[in-house]
Motif scaffolding. Structure first.
Motif, PDB file in Angstrom:
ATOM      1  N   VAL A 189      41.230  30.639  35.095  1.00 44.48           N
ATOM      2  CA  VAL A 189      41.195  30.817  36.543  1.00 44.48           C
ATOM      3  C   VAL A 189      40.771  29.521  37.217  1.00 44.48           C
ATOM      4  O   VAL A 189      41.347  29.115  38.228  1.00 44.48           O
ATOM      5  CB  VAL A 189      40.257  31.975  36.939  1.00 44.48           C
ATOM      6  CG1 VAL A 189      40.152  32.074  38.457  1.00 44.48           C
ATOM      7  CG2 VAL A 189      40.769  33.295  36.368  1.00 44.48           C
ATOM      8  N   GLY A 190      39.773  28.847  36.664  1.00 46.39           N
ATOM      9  CA  GLY A 190      39.325  27.589  37.242  1.00 46.39           C
ATOM     10  C   GLY A 190      40.403  26.533  37.265  1.00 46.39           C
ATOM     11  O   GLY A 190      40.567  25.808  38.263  1.00 46.39           O
TER      12      GLY A 190
ATOM     13  N   CYS B 190      34.256  30.387  39.235  1.00 48.85           N
ATOM     14  CA  CYS B 190      35.212  30.878  38.235  1.00 48.85           C
ATOM     15  C   CYS B 190      34.626  30.823  36.824  1.00 48.85           C
ATOM     16  O   CYS B 190      35.361  30.934  35.843  1.00 48.85           O
ATOM     17  CB  CYS B 190      36.486  30.042  38.288  1.00 48.85           C
ATOM     18  SG  CYS B 190      37.252  29.959  39.920  1.00 48.85           S
TER      19      CYS B 190
ATOM     20  N   VAL C 243      34.731  35.352  40.687  1.00 51.66           N
ATOM     21  CA  VAL C 243      35.759  35.986  39.859  1.00 51.66           C
ATOM     22  C   VAL C 243      35.101  36.959  38.897  1.00 51.66           C
ATOM     23  O   VAL C 243      34.276  36.564  38.063  1.00 51.66           O
ATOM     24  CB  VAL C 243      36.566  34.932  39.081  1.00 51.66           C
ATOM     25  CG1 VAL C 243      37.591  35.618  38.178  1.00 51.66           C
ATOM     26  CG2 VAL C 243      37.260  33.984  40.038  1.00 51.66           C
TER      27      VAL C 243
END
Length: 222
Positions: A12-13, A71, A111
């Protein structure tokens, strides 16, 4: 908009970082982590700090930060609840409390994951811990806060999982990605969609603090 990003090496990052660097409306990107990242860009500034809750090195730039993308996270596999809570809840809350003390006028985006348990009472350990983390983050006096709950994420544009066996699954199933996207629109997003959705939520806001998969897809097109 200037942003602070934690977890830039995770799937995600990586997704958020890529979209931030491509977005002309984002002026500066500050990454905050325990190890340097390999990406270089004119508007990217990489801060390396072993104690992530010690924000001293960021004090000069924090007044300019408009949004924080958190994240950072780990899998609960092989962990008991105490171990998982130490990483998922304790570290997150220590960081967020220090951040809001220094710069309350920003949007905090966290997240979590699909099926997170907001009641904190369910039988699934990771979902309870994530639920408590969400609930307590939303009590902090940030300008705004959003809890992102992605389900399955299809990686695009070179985004990869840091976990070997997860990346192996992605490699094997890659031919099925287009079919999966169409068959499960409320369960699966792409790495581009989640990156764009988090940026758009930070920039324009969203009517609700809990952002599910269907909301991520909607926000990505905002």
């Amino acid at each position: 908009m200037n942003v602070l990003l934690l977890g830039a090496t995770g799937m995600v990052g990586q997704s958020v970082l890529r979209e931030c660097l491509l977005d002309p409306a984002i002026t500066q990107v500050y990454t905050w982590g325990r190890s340097p990242i390999s990406v270089t860009h004119a508007k990217l500034h990489n801060f390396v700090q072993k104690d992530l809750t010690n924000l001293g090195p960021l004090q000069d730039v924090l007044p300019e930060i408009d949004a924080c993308f958190f994240c950072l996270g780990v899998s609960s596999a092989g962990m008991n609840e105490e171990q998982y809570r130490a990483v998922t809840y304790d570290l997150t809350m220590q960081f967020a409390r220090e951040l809001v003390r220094l710069q309350p006028n920003l949007t905090f985006l966290y997240v979590t994951g699909a099926s997170t348990d907001s009641t904190e009472q369910g039988r699934v350990m990771w979902a309870r811990v994530k639920g408590k983390t969400e609930n307590d983050l939303l009590k902090l006096p940030f300008k705004a806060a959003y809890m992102f709950r992605p389900g399955g994420i299809i990686p695009k544009n070179g985004v990869r999982s840091k976990t070997g066996w997860v990346q192996a699954i992605y490699t094997v199933t890659r031919p099925l990605f287009p079919l999966l996207e169409k068959a499960f629109p409320n369960s699966i997003t792409t790495s581009v969609q989640i990156g764009r959705a988090m940026i758009n939520a930070a920039r324009h806001g969203y009517p609700q603090p809990i952002v599910e998969v269907k909301d991520i897809r909607k926000l990505a097109d905002a």
